[in-house]
Design a protein around this motif. Structure first.
Motif, PDB file in Angstrom:
ATOM      1  N   LYS A 175       0.887  -1.090  -0.030  1.00 37.43           N
ATOM      2  CA  LYS A 175      -0.086   0.109  -0.120  1.00 37.43           C
ATOM      3  C   LYS A 175       1.015   1.200   0.000  1.00 37.43           C
ATOM      4  CE  LYS A 175      -4.076  -2.013   2.294  1.00 37.43           C
ATOM      5  NZ  LYS A 175      -3.626  -3.097   3.074  1.00 37.43           N
ATOM      6  N   TYR A 231       0.485   8.993  -3.710  1.00 37.79           N
ATOM      7  CA  TYR A 231       0.950   8.480  -5.089  1.00 37.79           C
ATOM      8  C   TYR A 231       1.688   9.622  -5.867  1.00 37.79           C
ATOM      9  CZ  TYR A 231      -1.228   3.935  -4.751  1.00 37.79           C
ATOM     10  OH  TYR A 231      -1.736   2.633  -4.397  1.00 37.79           O
ATOM     11  N   TYR A 238      -9.799  13.128 -12.622  1.00 37.24           N
ATOM     12  CA  TYR A 238     -10.166  12.020 -12.560  1.00 37.24           C
ATOM     13  C   TYR A 238     -10.631  11.549 -13.808  1.00 37.24           C
ATOM     14  CZ  TYR A 238     -13.468   8.363 -11.079  1.00 37.24           C
ATOM     15  OH  TYR A 238     -14.174   6.982 -11.016  1.00 37.24           O
ATOM     16  N   ALA A 257     -10.442   4.364 -16.072  1.00 38.65           N
ATOM     17  CA  ALA A 257      -9.318   3.785 -14.905  1.00 38.65           C
ATOM     18  C   ALA A 257      -9.645   3.706 -13.591  1.00 38.65           C
ATOM     19  CB  ALA A 257      -8.196   4.306 -15.344  1.00 38.65           C
ATOM     20  N   ASN A 258     -10.777   4.497 -13.288  1.00 37.31           N
ATOM     21  CA  ASN A 258     -10.986   4.795 -11.756  1.00 37.31           C
ATOM     22  C   ASN A 258      -9.823   5.253 -11.090  1.00 37.31           C
ATOM     23  OD1 ASN A 258     -12.776   5.020  -9.913  1.00 37.31           O
ATOM     24  ND2 ASN A 258     -12.392   2.904  -8.838  1.00 37.31           N
ATOM     25  N   ALA A 259      -9.222   6.215 -11.657  1.00 38.56           N
ATOM     26  CA  ALA A 259      -7.763   6.702 -11.357  1.00 38.56           C
ATOM     27  C   ALA A 259      -8.114   8.405 -11.178  1.00 38.56           C
ATOM     28  CB  ALA A 259      -6.991   6.293 -11.923  1.00 38.56           C
ATOM     29  N   TYR A 260      -7.129   8.773 -10.171  1.00 36.89           N
ATOM     30  CA  TYR A 260      -6.733  10.232 -10.030  1.00 36.89           C
ATOM     31  C   TYR A 260      -5.372  10.345 -10.937  1.00 36.89           C
ATOM     32  CZ  TYR A 260     -10.419  10.513  -6.468  1.00 36.89           C
ATOM     33  OH  TYR A 260     -11.711  10.558  -5.854  1.00 36.89           O
ATOM     34  N   TYR A 261      -5.219  11.449 -11.357  1.00 38.76           N
ATOM     35  CA  TYR A 261      -3.925  11.926 -12.013  1.00 38.76           C
ATOM     36  C   TYR A 261      -3.472  13.602 -11.939  1.00 38.76           C
ATOM     37  CZ  TYR A 261      -6.336  14.038 -15.825  1.00 38.76           C
ATOM     38  OH  TYR A 261      -7.314  14.690 -16.588  1.00 38.76           O
ATOM     39  N   PRO A 296      -4.708   5.043  -8.098  1.00 37.29           N
ATOM     40  CA  PRO A 296      -5.913   4.615  -8.001  1.00 37.29           C
ATOM     41  C   PRO A 296      -6.970   5.062  -7.146  1.00 37.29           C
ATOM     42  CG  PRO A 296      -4.438   3.261  -6.566  1.00 37.29           C
ATOM     43  CD  PRO A 296      -3.658   4.386  -7.478  1.00 37.29           C
ATOM     44  N   ARG A 297      -8.160   5.097  -7.582  1.00 36.67           N
ATOM     45  CA  ARG A 297      -9.091   5.678  -6.583  1.00 36.67           C
ATOM     46  C   ARG A 297      -9.612   4.413  -5.872  1.00 36.67           C
ATOM     47  NH1 ARG A 297     -15.398   6.808  -6.299  1.00 36.67           N
ATOM     48  NH2 ARG A 297     -15.345   7.989  -4.602  1.00 36.67           N
ATOM     49  N   LEU A 298      -9.515   4.483  -4.508  1.00 31.16           N
ATOM     50  CA  LEU A 298      -9.803   3.512  -3.621  1.00 31.16           C
ATOM     51  C   LEU A 298     -11.108   3.265  -2.924  1.00 31.16           C
ATOM     52  CD1 LEU A 298      -6.171   3.516  -1.667  1.00 31.16           C
ATOM     53  CD2 LEU A 298      -6.708   1.933  -3.450  1.00 31.16           C
ATOM     54  N   THR A 310      -6.939   8.364  -1.255  1.00 32.52           N
ATOM     55  CA  THR A 310      -5.747   8.503  -2.204  1.00 32.52           C
ATOM     56  C   THR A 310      -5.300   9.945  -2.184  1.00 32.52           C
ATOM     57  OG1 THR A 310      -7.254   6.997  -3.639  1.00 32.52           O
ATOM     58  CG2 THR A 310      -5.612   8.459  -4.723  1.00 32.52           C
TER      59      THR A 310
END
Ligand code: FRU
Length: 484
Positions: free
Chosen positions: A258, A262, A386, A390-394, A416-418, A444
């Motif tokens: 974990k 990020y 967002y 990908a259900n992800a932040y960047y 990743p968005r958890l 996140t």
């Protein structure tokens, strides 16, 4: 009155020394109403050199005052990272009745022995203060923990373990963590090793911290392990393990690696001692991959904002959360709040984000893709977004201005968005040259620095598919020296 020009890119509500190089925060401790921050410091240059402990103090962790250097290199070597404790019971004997000493436990790094490749150049030592952290005396019996022949043997984080009335030292020992215990901070016994076969091993393990939190009223231990390199978006980063600690051994609940943050710019973070029920962490807001070549002068590097740590359960698994401390509210200017703000294509939040400092809080039920863009009229942009598929932040800093000083700097970082909540929430903190993203209650987190050609005073949100923010609040922030 004289006005001094602001050093380019220097943050205005994060701690940074006025001049010269800093890296890890060290010995953070709260004592008698004052927060002490010590830090890896090289007062004679703007790149890493013989390490000292610089010192700064604050009443609120937001407005810091630089103090004289606390620890200088000596015959045993440079003063590397470590921690400080309030020795309430005077177990060390450094204090007197009614006058507990502050004790710093740090690594002595001997550059001469290092060249001889004995593998024994790092040892653990003590210094103490009887005047509330102003001046420090090194213990004549240093080192208190000699090196058994491990080339990386450093960064002691010490805390009192009340159930067994002993001190526990969490030490980074190359590719694992070694726990030691002591009745008096002066004599140490090895308890156990952890991690040779756990977690990420893309680089050396450094700056650990073992800390108790609670979940559903029961104690849960978090072991923070900084690693360089080997972080998810490159370079240095912070992994952590959640589990049990019995005074001897740490047992993680799961094997999954974990990550606390990020982004690429939160390293060597550890927690303050003596903050009661609160657990507060600050990191070094840079990355060993480029820390020595970032385009700043005469200062080099800052800390992250202080963050409150907590735990959150997602799909029966426990994750660490980090959220900005409430003390930061002292910086708040007049907020602009909107309900059910629909964004189609592009919504200009402000073109007058003059100081470049702000906080943004938003909530989006069932979100589609969107991005928050910081920009200027030179074509520099930092994009925080967002992505639903990908259900992800960047955070994308490829166009952020000066990026050419290191080939890996101008990149897009993903996280990743958890959270499994249908409503996405996030808080952004932007200073002159940094963004800290706390998504979904701090599940996140991403911290990135950047160096635009001109301050990023324009702020807009874009969403190709259209999105509604049930809550959207933009709060301009004051520089720390103008707050309160
Ligand atoms: C982490 C670190 C520590 C060490 C210090 C030296 O950034 O490498 O392991 O004690 O920096 O400055």
């Amino acid at each position: 009155a004289t006005t001094t020009a602001r050093a380019e890119h220097r943050p205005r509500y994060h701690f940074s020394p006025k001049a010269h190089w800093m890296n890890d925060p060290n010995g953070m401790v709260y004592y008698k109403g004052t927060y002490h921050l010590f830090y890896q410091y090289y007062p004679d240059g703007s790149t890493w050199g013989p390490m000292h402990w610089g010192h700064a103090t604050s009443k609120d962790m937001v407005r810091w005052e630089e103090q004289p250097i606390a620890l200088y290199p000596d015959r045993l070597g440079y003063i590397f990272s470590g921690s400080a404790v309030v020795d309430v019971n005077n177990t060390s004997g450094f204090g007197k009745a009614g006058q507990p000493p502050l004790v710093a436990i740090f690594t002595h790094h001997d550059p001469v022995l290092e060249k001889q490749k004995t593998g024994k150049h790092e040892t653990q030592s003590l210094a103490y203060s009887l005047d509330e952290g102003k001046t420090w005396t090194k213990y004549a019996g240093n080192p208190v923990l000699p090196n058994p022949g491990i080339s990386d043997f450093r960064d002691p984080k010490v805390r009192w373990f009340e159930p067994q009335k002993k001190w526990i030292m969490t030490l980074a020992t190359k590719d694992r963590i070694t726990f030691y215990s002591s009745p008096n901070l002066k004599t140490w016994s090895r308890e156990s090793d952890f991690g040779r076969d756990r977690g990420a091993h893309g680089g050396v393990w450094e700056c650990p911290d073992l800390l108790p939190l609670t979940h559903n009223g029961k104690p849960v231990w978090v072991l923070i392990v900084n690693i360089n390199p080997g972080a998810p978006n490159g370079g240095s980063g912070t992994q952590y393990f959640v589990g049990d600690f019995d005074g001897k051994t740490f047992k993680p609940y799961t094997d999954k690696t974990k990550w606390m943050d990020y982004g690429t710019d939160n390293y060597a973070g550890v927690t303050f001692a003596n903050t009661g029920d609160r657990t507060i962490l600050m990191g070094w807001m840079s990355n060993w991959q480029y820390a020595g070549v970032v385009p700043t002068a005469p200062w080099r590097s800052a800390t992250t904002v202080p963050r409150t740590l907590g735990l959150r359960e997602v799909n029966k698994e426990l994750f660490l959360t980090s959220e900005p401390v409430e003390e930061l509210d002292v910086l708040n200017g007049e907020p602009i709040s909107m309900k059910n703000r629909k964004v189609e294509n592009r919504y200009e939040l402000t073109t007058q984000n003059e100081t470049g400092l702000f906080r943004l809080d938003l909530k989006a039920p069932n979100p589609t893709d969107f991005a928050i863009v910081l920009a200027n009229d030179r074509g520099n942009e930092v994009e925080i977004g967002y992505e639903k598929t990908a259900n992800a932040y960047y955070i994308d800093r490829t166009q952020s201005g000066k990026t050419g000083f290191e080939k890996g700097f101008g990149k897009r970082h993903i996280a990743p968005r958890l959270s499994t909540d249908s409503t996405l929430s996030l808080t952004l903190l932007v200073d002159v040259a940094s963004v800290e993203l706390f998504a979904d209650g701090g599940l996140t987190v991403m911290t990135d620095i950047f160096f635009p050609d001109k301050d990023l005073t324009r702020l807009f949100i874009k969403s190709a598919r259209g999105i509604t923010f049930t809550d959207l609040t933009y709060t301009p922030l004051k520089p720390a020296d103008e707050a309160g």
